[in-house]
Write an enzyme that holds these catalytic residues in place. Structure first.
Site, PDB file in Angstrom:
ATOM      1  N   ASP A  45       0.835  -1.205   0.000  1.00  0.00           N
ATOM      2  CA  ASP A  45       0.000   0.000   0.000  1.00  0.00           C
ATOM      3  C   ASP A  45       0.867   1.252   0.000  1.00  0.00           C
ATOM      4  O   ASP A  45       1.983   1.248   0.521  1.00  0.00           O
ATOM      5  CB  ASP A  45      -0.910  -0.024   1.240  1.00  0.00           C
ATOM      6  N   ASN A  93     -10.996  -2.636  -5.710  1.00  0.00           N
ATOM      7  CA  ASN A  93     -10.182  -1.676  -6.479  1.00  0.00           C
ATOM      8  C   ASN A  93     -10.785  -1.295  -7.844  1.00  0.00           C
ATOM      9  O   ASN A  93     -10.338  -0.336  -8.479  1.00  0.00           O
ATOM     10  CB  ASN A  93      -8.746  -2.170  -6.659  1.00  0.00           C
TER      11      ASN A  93
HETATM   12  C1  IPE Z   1      -5.395  -2.770  -0.324  1.00  0.00           C
HETATM   13  O1  IPE Z   1      -5.052  -1.474  -0.555  1.00  0.00           O
HETATM   14  C2  IPE Z   1      -5.461  -3.510  -1.626  1.00  0.00           C
HETATM   15  C3  IPE Z   1      -4.189  -3.766  -2.250  1.00  0.00           C
HETATM   16  C4  IPE Z   1      -3.017  -3.529  -1.758  1.00  0.00           C
HETATM   17  C5  IPE Z   1      -4.305  -4.378  -3.539  1.00  0.00           C
HETATM   18  P1  IPE Z   1      -6.178  -0.345  -0.709  1.00  0.00           P
HETATM   19  O2  IPE Z   1      -5.440   0.921  -0.834  1.00  0.00           O
HETATM   20  O3  IPE Z   1      -7.114  -0.700  -1.802  1.00  0.00           O
HETATM   21  O4  IPE Z   1      -6.951  -0.464   0.678  1.00  0.00           O
HETATM   22  P2  IPE Z   1      -7.821   0.599   1.457  1.00  0.00           P
HETATM   23  O5  IPE Z   1      -8.775   1.212   0.467  1.00  0.00           O
HETATM   24  O6  IPE Z   1      -6.872   1.633   1.989  1.00  0.00           O
HETATM   25  O7  IPE Z   1      -8.477  -0.162   2.551  1.00  0.00           O
HETATM   26  C1  IPE Z   2      -1.405   0.241  -3.377  1.00  0.00           C
HETATM   27  O1  IPE Z   2      -1.190   1.604  -3.420  1.00  0.00           O
HETATM   28  C2  IPE Z   2      -1.493  -0.375  -4.736  1.00  0.00           C
HETATM   29  C3  IPE Z   2      -2.803  -0.919  -5.095  1.00  0.00           C
HETATM   30  C4  IPE Z   2      -3.895  -0.899  -4.405  1.00  0.00           C
HETATM   31  C5  IPE Z   2      -2.841  -1.524  -6.400  1.00  0.00           C
HETATM   32  P1  IPE Z   2      -2.404   2.602  -3.438  1.00  0.00           P
HETATM   33  O2  IPE Z   2      -2.744   2.933  -4.851  1.00  0.00           O
HETATM   34  O3  IPE Z   2      -3.534   2.095  -2.632  1.00  0.00           O
HETATM   35  O4  IPE Z   2      -1.737   3.861  -2.749  1.00  0.00           O
HETATM   36  P2  IPE Z   2      -2.405   4.863  -1.700  1.00  0.00           P
HETATM   37  O5  IPE Z   2      -2.992   4.043  -0.618  1.00  0.00           O
HETATM   38  O6  IPE Z   2      -3.445   5.628  -2.461  1.00  0.00           O
HETATM   39  O7  IPE Z   2      -1.283   5.717  -1.237  1.00  0.00           O
HETATM   40 MG    MG Z   3      -4.083   2.320  -0.680  1.00  0.00          MG
END
Ligand code: IPE
Ligand code: IPE
Ligand code: MG
Length: 270
Positions: A45, A93
């Site tokens: 994340d 997602n």
């Molecule tokens: C969790 O990250 C999903 C992945 C790493 C694929 P998100 O960024 O989607 O999770 P939330 O929305 O902060 O819970």
């Molecule tokens: C995690 O990084 C990657 C995926 C969920 C694919 P994020 O895209 O969730 O990054 P933040 O949480 O917005 O910083």
């Molecule tokens: Mg995230």
């Protein structure tokens, strides 16, 4: 080749990869190589926040995140970890802008194409888990190709969770169980915790011992809900693109310091 888990000194293969800085030597020294986590899962994340901090767009953050994926996969394989499961795209997602979703799928395809030689060199066996039939067809094809190409690898299992949800996994398992009961393959009375495990996407993976999340968020975000029952959780404030070789090893050091009681009392008090 990798030295397998169970040895007491750091695998030379790993030492070569992490280098000989003071930090690298110190962390490698602190690991008990005979007691490695059997499976490590990672909620990757913080790509968006990493990009924001640099006035880049979110997609550039995901591109930077691929570098961390490469490092963590190779570090885990060289360290002798049994299985590494990375959360790359959740069922939730799909709510993101289409342009970001498209970029993530494209990055995945590029990653698989470019990294296949590395996976084969380290005898890493790849597969994906999740509702794979909900992914774009060209992504499905590339996943199948990489799975097939590494099917005979005998080293680390490397699993990417895509269109994955912990609740969907349990629902899918339940449907599968009901279908098998309908066909007379199993009896309803045979269903217990262990039996249910056989119906999860992760049925052929070792026990999940360590769950890592980057970017400081203290939540599970629908990842491996059944499997984390007794996993140790390790959260770092580092954003995913900044997560490197030594960070994975630091998580293992911390994991090994914990006392896992599984509901029992402290063994010294027993
Ligand atoms: C969790 O990250 C999903 C992945 C790493 C694929 P998100 O960024 O989607 O999770 P939330 O929305 O902060 O819970
Ligand atoms: C995690 O990084 C990657 C995926 C969920 C694919 P994020 O895209 O969730 O990054 P933040 O949480 O917005 O910083
Ligand atoms: Mg995230």
């Amino acid at each position: 080749m990798n030295q397998s888990a169970g040895t007491t000194s750091a695998p030379s293969d790993l030492l070569e990869y992490i280098g000989s800085s003071d930090d690298a030597i110190k962390v490698a020294d602190r690991i008990d190589w005979a007691r490695l986590p059997r499976q490590i899962a990672v909620i990757m994340d913080g790509n968006g926040r990493w990009a924001n901090q640099r006035n880049l767009n979110r997609i550039e953050g995901h591109q930077a995140g691929i570098g961390a994926v490469r490092e963590v996969v190779e570090t885990a394989a060289r360290a002798g970890i049994g299985a590494l499961t990375l959360y790359a795209f959740s069922v939730e997602n799909w709510k993101r802008p289409q342009s970001e979703i498209d970029a993530l799928m494209e990055l995945l395809k590029q990653y698989l194409a470019r990294e296949l030689p590395t996976l084969l060199r380290h005898s890493i066996r790849f597969n994906a888990i999740g509702r794979l039939d909900g992914l774009p067809i060209n992504v499905q094809r590339d996943i199948e190709a990489a799975t097939k190409a590494t099917a005979h690898s005998t080293g680390m299992r490397f699993v990417i969770a895509l269109n994955y949800g912990g609740r969907s996994e349990i629902v899918d398992a339940l449907h599968h169980v009901l279908a098998d009961i309908g066909k007379g393959k199993i009896k309803a009375t045979e269903i217990d915790e262990q039996k249910l495990v056989e119906y999860l996407y992760t049925h052929d993976l070792p026990e999940l011992d360590l769950l890592i999340r980057t970017s400081g968020e203290l939540r599970i975000s629908n990842f491996l809900l059944y499997q984390i029952a007794y996993a140790e959780i390790w959260v770092t404030d580092k954003l995913w693109p900044d997560f490197g070789r030594l960070d994975l090893l630091r998580a293992i050091v911390d994991f090994q310091r914990r006392e896992r009681r599984y509901g029992n009392v402290d063994t010294d008090d027993a």
